[in-house]
Design a protein around this motif. Structure first.
Motif, PDB file in Angstrom:
ATOM      1  N   LYS A  48       6.625  15.014  26.043  1.00  0.00           N
ATOM      2  CA  LYS A  48       7.235  14.316  27.082  1.00  0.00           C
ATOM      3  C   LYS A  48       8.185  13.517  26.636  1.00  0.00           C
ATOM      4  O   LYS A  48       9.183  12.623  27.243  1.00  0.00           O
ATOM      5  CB  LYS A  48       6.406  13.400  27.860  1.00  0.00           C
ATOM      6  CG  LYS A  48       5.523  14.110  28.807  1.00  0.00           C
ATOM      7  CD  LYS A  48       4.414  13.172  29.879  1.00  0.00           C
ATOM      8  CE  LYS A  48       3.954  13.855  30.860  1.00  0.00           C
ATOM      9  NZ  LYS A  48       4.734  14.238  31.992  1.00  0.00           N
ATOM     10  N   ARG A  49       8.722  13.485  25.268  1.00  0.00           N
ATOM     11  CA  ARG A  49       9.391  12.619  24.591  1.00  0.00           C
ATOM     12  C   ARG A  49      10.942  12.630  25.269  1.00  0.00           C
ATOM     13  O   ARG A  49      11.686  11.762  25.360  1.00  0.00           O
ATOM     14  CB  ARG A  49       9.626  13.040  23.011  1.00  0.00           C
ATOM     15  CG  ARG A  49       8.266  12.468  22.510  1.00  0.00           C
ATOM     16  CD  ARG A  49       8.566  12.944  20.762  1.00  0.00           C
ATOM     17  NE  ARG A  49       9.365  12.002  20.227  1.00  0.00           N
ATOM     18  CZ  ARG A  49      10.080  12.237  19.031  1.00  0.00           C
ATOM     19  NH1 ARG A  49       9.720  13.474  18.270  1.00  0.00           N
ATOM     20  NH2 ARG A  49      10.797  11.431  18.527  1.00  0.00           N
ATOM     21  N   HIS A  52      11.040  10.782  28.664  1.00  0.00           N
ATOM     22  CA  HIS A  52      10.789   9.586  28.382  1.00  0.00           C
ATOM     23  C   HIS A  52      12.184   9.078  28.141  1.00  0.00           C
ATOM     24  O   HIS A  52      12.685   7.926  28.576  1.00  0.00           O
ATOM     25  CB  HIS A  52       9.933   9.130  27.380  1.00  0.00           C
ATOM     26  CG  HIS A  52       8.472   9.147  27.703  1.00  0.00           C
ATOM     27  ND1 HIS A  52       7.417   9.725  27.025  1.00  0.00           N
ATOM     28  CD2 HIS A  52       7.618   9.453  29.149  1.00  0.00           C
ATOM     29  CE1 HIS A  52       6.365   9.631  27.564  1.00  0.00           C
ATOM     30  NE2 HIS A  52       6.412   9.552  29.046  1.00  0.00           N
ATOM     31  N   TRP A  53      12.969   9.657  27.246  1.00  0.00           N
ATOM     32  CA  TRP A  53      13.990   9.220  26.624  1.00  0.00           C
ATOM     33  C   TRP A  53      15.287   9.235  27.995  1.00  0.00           C
ATOM     34  O   TRP A  53      16.153   8.118  28.035  1.00  0.00           O
ATOM     35  CB  TRP A  53      14.621   9.962  25.550  1.00  0.00           C
ATOM     36  CG  TRP A  53      15.915   9.377  24.712  1.00  0.00           C
ATOM     37  CD1 TRP A  53      15.736   8.669  23.772  1.00  0.00           C
ATOM     38  CD2 TRP A  53      17.375   9.765  25.202  1.00  0.00           C
ATOM     39  NE1 TRP A  53      17.143   8.378  23.250  1.00  0.00           N
ATOM     40  CE2 TRP A  53      18.067   9.110  23.920  1.00  0.00           C
ATOM     41  CE3 TRP A  53      17.832  10.385  25.933  1.00  0.00           C
ATOM     42  CZ2 TRP A  53      19.256   9.030  23.892  1.00  0.00           C
ATOM     43  CZ3 TRP A  53      19.319  10.464  25.932  1.00  0.00           C
ATOM     44  CH2 TRP A  53      20.119   9.874  24.937  1.00  0.00           C
ATOM     45  N   THR A  56      14.249   6.529  30.877  1.00  0.00           N
ATOM     46  CA  THR A  56      14.601   5.231  30.752  1.00  0.00           C
ATOM     47  C   THR A  56      16.097   5.014  30.830  1.00  0.00           C
ATOM     48  O   THR A  56      16.646   4.151  31.523  1.00  0.00           O
ATOM     49  CB  THR A  56      14.067   4.629  29.349  1.00  0.00           C
ATOM     50  OG1 THR A  56      14.415   5.401  28.205  1.00  0.00           O
ATOM     51  CG2 THR A  56      12.469   4.815  29.285  1.00  0.00           C
ATOM     52  N   HIS A  93       7.825   3.584  28.133  1.00  0.00           N
ATOM     53  CA  HIS A  93       7.479   4.419  29.080  1.00  0.00           C
ATOM     54  C   HIS A  93       6.215   4.817  28.461  1.00  0.00           C
ATOM     55  O   HIS A  93       5.375   4.479  27.502  1.00  0.00           O
ATOM     56  CB  HIS A  93       8.353   5.485  28.639  1.00  0.00           C
ATOM     57  CG  HIS A  93       8.707   5.805  27.044  1.00  0.00           C
ATOM     58  ND1 HIS A  93       7.698   6.443  26.270  1.00  0.00           N
ATOM     59  CD2 HIS A  93       9.896   5.656  26.454  1.00  0.00           C
ATOM     60  CE1 HIS A  93       8.173   6.611  25.042  1.00  0.00           C
ATOM     61  NE2 HIS A  93       9.536   6.001  25.236  1.00  0.00           N
ATOM     62  N   SER A  94       5.510   5.417  29.405  1.00  0.00           N
ATOM     63  CA  SER A  94       4.083   5.924  29.218  1.00  0.00           C
ATOM     64  C   SER A  94       3.607   7.166  30.194  1.00  0.00           C
ATOM     65  O   SER A  94       3.755   6.936  31.429  1.00  0.00           O
ATOM     66  CB  SER A  94       3.044   4.927  29.337  1.00  0.00           C
ATOM     67  OG  SER A  94       1.509   5.294  28.939  1.00  0.00           O
ATOM     68  N   TYR A  95       3.343   8.304  29.708  1.00  0.00           N
ATOM     69  CA  TYR A  95       2.838   9.485  30.391  1.00  0.00           C
ATOM     70  C   TYR A  95       4.153   9.538  31.605  1.00  0.00           C
ATOM     71  O   TYR A  95       5.198   9.940  31.285  1.00  0.00           O
ATOM     72  CB  TYR A  95       1.607   9.203  30.965  1.00  0.00           C
ATOM     73  CG  TYR A  95       0.507   9.472  29.821  1.00  0.00           C
ATOM     74  CD1 TYR A  95      -0.210  10.564  29.675  1.00  0.00           C
ATOM     75  CD2 TYR A  95       0.450   8.250  29.008  1.00  0.00           C
ATOM     76  CE1 TYR A  95      -0.828  10.838  28.547  1.00  0.00           C
ATOM     77  CE2 TYR A  95      -0.579   8.517  28.008  1.00  0.00           C
ATOM     78  CZ  TYR A  95      -1.121   9.891  27.879  1.00  0.00           C
ATOM     79  OH  TYR A  95      -2.306  10.012  26.793  1.00  0.00           O
ATOM     80  N   ALA A  98       8.410   5.170  33.669  1.00  0.00           N
ATOM     81  CA  ALA A  98       9.512   4.761  32.769  1.00  0.00           C
ATOM     82  C   ALA A  98       9.458   3.212  33.266  1.00  0.00           C
ATOM     83  O   ALA A  98       9.634   2.868  34.617  1.00  0.00           O
ATOM     84  CB  ALA A  98      10.877   5.242  32.820  1.00  0.00           C
TER      85      ALA A  98
END
Length: 216
Positions: A48-49, A52-53, A56, A93-95, A98
């Protein structure tokens, strides 16, 4: 991406949480990125990187309510800054979520974490014995996450890498609730600074946030 929570802290400070439901391509289409950002994004192709990037940054755009290019840079300590807006920012972020916090006049810090039992195994790595002593055994996992999010929020606000969660950030006893505040002190470079960190539980996630020199 859907807005699930937004809070106005004061006239110039707020935070928001969004659930990331789009694909990477859908998020990408909502952004303006320079060549360096595009190259960096190419390295985030695992798990998920990339979501997430991208997530956000899309949320930051929504909060700034702008169609302009957001000239954001990350300093040598990893702290993000926007160069063409007056705002201080903090990203997390988490899972599937965001979180972004912004302020026009004060440094801020925010952290969101999914709550999992595994935190018990590492608690003594970020809490001193005095802090471990006030943890309520009946709500141990949630209270440990509150402590982690609080320390992470302070760490992000101050923006320097040479800060130890265990040795340099001290939390004071508090009751574990659905939402509340914690007194804290940061010891860095021979000085100490007091904070009030706020926390909220959202579904199975914990959120901690802090604003510099203000009690809200």
């Amino acid at each position: 991406m859907g807005l699930v929570h937004r809070k106005q802290i004061d006239e110039k400070t707020s935070f928001a949480i969004w659930k990331i439901e789009e694909t990477a391509d859908e998020l990408y289409s909502q952004l303006q990125l320079d060549c360096q950002e595009k190259e960096y994004l190419e390295t985030l192709n695992t798990g998920k990187r990339d979501l997430h990037w991208l997530g956000t940054r899309v949320l930051l755009r929504k909060m700034l309510n702008t169609d302009r290019y957001i000239d954001m840079e990350v300093d040598e300590h990893g702290k993000p800054h926007v160069k063409n807006f007056p705002h201080h920012i903090s990203l997390s972020h988490s899972y599937d979520y965001a979180a972004v916090m912004i302020s026009e006049d004060k440094p801020v810090g925010i952290d969101i974490e999914i709550v999992k039992d595994k935190i018990e195994r590492v608690a003594k790595k970020f809490l001193c014995q005095a802090e471990m002593d006030f943890i309520d055994k009946t709500n141990k996992v949630e209270q440990l996450y509150i402590c982690w999010c609080a320390k992470e929020a302070i760490y992000k606000l101050q923006g320097k890498r040479n800060v130890s969660f265990l040795n340099d950030i001290r939390l004071y006893p508090f009751e574990c609730c659905e939402g509340g505040s914690i007194g804290a002190k940061l010891f860095v470079e021979g000085a100490e600074k007091s904070f009030v960190v706020y926390y909220e539980k959202y579904e199975n996630y914990m959120l901690g946030y802090v604003v510099d020199r203000v009690q809200v």
